[in-house]
Design a protein around this motif. Structure first.
Motif, PDB file in Angstrom:
ATOM      1  N   GLN A 163       0.709  -1.346  -0.090  1.00  0.00           N
ATOM      2  CA  GLN A 163       0.046  -0.153   0.012  1.00  0.00           C
ATOM      3  C   GLN A 163       0.839   1.283   0.002  1.00  0.00           C
ATOM      4  N   GLU A 164       1.982   1.363   0.852  1.00  0.00           N
ATOM      5  CA  GLU A 164       2.831   2.406   0.753  1.00  0.00           C
ATOM      6  C   GLU A 164       3.464   2.836  -0.541  1.00  0.00           C
ATOM      7  N   LEU A 165       3.885   1.533  -1.153  1.00  0.00           N
ATOM      8  CA  LEU A 165       4.424   1.716  -2.506  1.00  0.00           C
ATOM      9  C   LEU A 165       3.316   2.353  -3.661  1.00  0.00           C
ATOM     10  N   ALA A 166       2.316   1.624  -3.349  1.00  0.00           N
ATOM     11  CA  ALA A 166       1.306   2.241  -4.278  1.00  0.00           C
ATOM     12  C   ALA A 166       1.103   3.629  -4.192  1.00  0.00           C
ATOM     13  N   ALA A 167       0.672   4.219  -2.905  1.00  0.00           N
ATOM     14  CA  ALA A 167       0.542   5.573  -2.494  1.00  0.00           C
ATOM     15  C   ALA A 167       1.745   6.166  -3.042  1.00  0.00           C
ATOM     16  N   ASP A 168       3.089   5.848  -3.039  1.00  0.00           N
ATOM     17  CA  ASP A 168       4.096   6.720  -3.257  1.00  0.00           C
ATOM     18  C   ASP A 168       4.162   6.758  -4.864  1.00  0.00           C
ATOM     19  N   LEU A 169       3.967   5.708  -5.680  1.00  0.00           N
ATOM     20  CA  LEU A 169       3.656   5.616  -7.289  1.00  0.00           C
ATOM     21  C   LEU A 169       2.709   6.641  -7.646  1.00  0.00           C
ATOM     22  N   LEU A 170       1.349   6.700  -7.146  1.00  0.00           N
ATOM     23  CA  LEU A 170       0.533   7.749  -7.391  1.00  0.00           C
ATOM     24  C   LEU A 170       0.846   8.989  -7.288  1.00  0.00           C
ATOM     25  N   ALA A 171       1.329   9.062  -5.922  1.00  0.00           N
ATOM     26  CA  ALA A 171       1.827  10.569  -5.722  1.00  0.00           C
ATOM     27  C   ALA A 171       2.737  11.194  -6.389  1.00  0.00           C
ATOM     28  N   ALA A 172       3.555  10.274  -6.841  1.00  0.00           N
ATOM     29  CA  ALA A 172       4.710  10.547  -7.693  1.00  0.00           C
ATOM     30  C   ALA A 172       4.402  10.905  -9.200  1.00  0.00           C
ATOM     31  N   ARG A 173       3.576  10.335  -9.529  1.00  0.00           N
ATOM     32  CA  ARG A 173       3.109  10.678 -10.919  1.00  0.00           C
ATOM     33  C   ARG A 173       2.142  11.657 -11.052  1.00  0.00           C
ATOM     34  N   ARG A 174       1.382  11.979  -9.794  1.00  0.00           N
ATOM     35  CA  ARG A 174       0.725  13.248  -9.912  1.00  0.00           C
ATOM     36  C   ARG A 174       1.462  14.461  -9.697  1.00  0.00           C
ATOM     37  N   LEU A 175       2.684  14.433  -9.188  1.00  0.00           N
ATOM     38  CA  LEU A 175       3.190  15.440  -8.936  1.00  0.00           C
ATOM     39  C   LEU A 175       4.422  16.033  -9.696  1.00  0.00           C
ATOM     40  N   ILE A 176       4.764  14.593 -10.617  1.00  0.00           N
ATOM     41  CA  ILE A 176       5.866  14.859 -11.618  1.00  0.00           C
ATOM     42  C   ILE A 176       5.590  14.410 -13.052  1.00  0.00           C
ATOM     43  N   ALA A 177       4.873  15.449 -14.050  1.00  0.00           N
ATOM     44  CA  ALA A 177       4.599  15.100 -15.142  1.00  0.00           C
ATOM     45  C   ALA A 177       5.802  14.940 -16.071  1.00  0.00           C
ATOM     46  N   LEU A 178       5.659  13.932 -16.943  1.00  0.00           N
ATOM     47  CA  LEU A 178       6.879  13.250 -17.788  1.00  0.00           C
ATOM     48  C   LEU A 178       7.240  14.550 -18.443  1.00  0.00           C
ATOM     49  N   SER A 179       6.650  15.531 -19.126  1.00  0.00           N
ATOM     50  CA  SER A 179       7.077  16.656 -19.661  1.00  0.00           C
ATOM     51  C   SER A 179       7.657  17.410 -18.979  1.00  0.00           C
ATOM     52  N   ASP A 180       7.555  17.635 -17.785  1.00  0.00           N
ATOM     53  CA  ASP A 180       8.082  18.461 -16.893  1.00  0.00           C
ATOM     54  C   ASP A 180       9.588  17.813 -16.436  1.00  0.00           C
ATOM     55  N   LEU A 181       9.734  16.480 -16.025  1.00  0.00           N
ATOM     56  CA  LEU A 181      10.696  15.802 -15.799  1.00  0.00           C
ATOM     57  C   LEU A 181      11.937  15.899 -17.087  1.00  0.00           C
ATOM     58  N   ALA A 182      11.291  15.699 -18.354  1.00  0.00           N
ATOM     59  CA  ALA A 182      12.219  15.655 -19.297  1.00  0.00           C
ATOM     60  C   ALA A 182      12.701  17.082 -19.568  1.00  0.00           C
ATOM     61  N   GLN A 183      11.841  18.016 -19.508  1.00  0.00           N
ATOM     62  CA  GLN A 183      12.243  19.595 -19.704  1.00  0.00           C
ATOM     63  C   GLN A 183      13.261  19.857 -18.627  1.00  0.00           C
ATOM     64  N   ALA A 184      13.209  19.612 -17.427  1.00  0.00           N
ATOM     65  CA  ALA A 184      14.060  19.918 -16.243  1.00  0.00           C
ATOM     66  C   ALA A 184      15.321  18.999 -16.417  1.00  0.00           C
ATOM     67  N   ALA A 185      15.177  17.807 -16.723  1.00  0.00           N
ATOM     68  CA  ALA A 185      16.200  16.993 -16.770  1.00  0.00           C
ATOM     69  C   ALA A 185      17.469  17.432 -17.685  1.00  0.00           C
ATOM     70  N   VAL A 186      17.072  17.916 -19.151  1.00  0.00           N
ATOM     71  CA  VAL A 186      17.868  18.562 -19.919  1.00  0.00           C
ATOM     72  C   VAL A 186      18.779  19.355 -19.314  1.00  0.00           C
ATOM     73  N   TRP A 187      18.648  20.326 -18.365  1.00  0.00           N
ATOM     74  CA  TRP A 187      19.595  21.262 -17.819  1.00  0.00           C
ATOM     75  C   TRP A 187      20.037  20.931 -16.376  1.00  0.00           C
ATOM     76  N   ALA A 188      19.160  20.374 -15.539  1.00  0.00           N
ATOM     77  CA  ALA A 188      19.634  20.116 -14.432  1.00  0.00           C
ATOM     78  C   ALA A 188      21.167  19.503 -14.105  1.00  0.00           C
ATOM     79  N   GLU A 189      21.900  19.941 -13.297  1.00  0.00           N
ATOM     80  CA  GLU A 189      23.087  19.265 -13.184  1.00  0.00           C
ATOM     81  C   GLU A 189      23.644  18.282 -11.960  1.00  0.00           C
ATOM     82  N   SER A 190      22.147  18.260 -11.254  1.00  0.00           N
ATOM     83  CA  SER A 190      22.382  17.128 -10.176  1.00  0.00           C
ATOM     84  C   SER A 190      20.847  16.476  -9.852  1.00  0.00           C
TER      85      SER A 190
END
Length: 126
Positions: free
Chosen positions: A58-85
């Motif tokens: 249950q904890e993992l399922a809640a973690d996964l749902l929260a992570a998907r809701r908070l981090i859109a793939l497009s936002d992740l990809a855009q920020a990953a391009v320039w983030a240094e860490s």
């Protein structure tokens, strides 16, 4: 109802009967945001505690749902391009390191492919 309290390090407490979520108020904003998303995910997934404790599944399922809701793939990809860490990437996405790690670790293969295509394109044009 959502309340912020000093929970002495406990990230969040959820009381379904009273319809209250308590969030640890000593954590930074991103961590409080992630903890709230995690608690809401438990509600949306209709998790029930056995003897007051949620299962690891249950904890993992809640973690996964929260992570998907908070981090859109497009936002992740855009920020990953320039983030240094990893930490800088988490700050840019306004999440804590744990939630970013869960999102990244559990990317669907098609999401992973998209992310790496975006990063490859950036490297090739740099």
């Amino acid at each position: 109802m959502i309340r912020h309290r000093n929970l002495h390090g406990v990230p969040e407490v959820l009381c379904l009967r009273r319809r209250v979520i308590l969030i640890e108020n000593t954590h930074d904003r991103a961590t409080r945001r992630c903890n709230l998303a995690h608690a809401i995910a438990h509600i949306d997934l209709a998790h029930k505690a056995t003897s007051g404790i949620l299962s690891k599944r249950q904890e993992l399922a809640a973690d996964l749902l929260a992570a998907r809701r908070l981090i859109a793939l497009s936002d992740l990809a855009q920020a990953a391009v320039w983030a240094e860490s990893f930490e800088e990437l988490a700050r840019e996405l306004d999440v804590d390191d744990r939630v970013l790690w869960v999102r990244y670790r559990h990317l669907h293969p098609s999401e992973r492919g998209h992310l790496f295509r975006v990063l490859d394109a950036k490297i090739l044009t740099a």
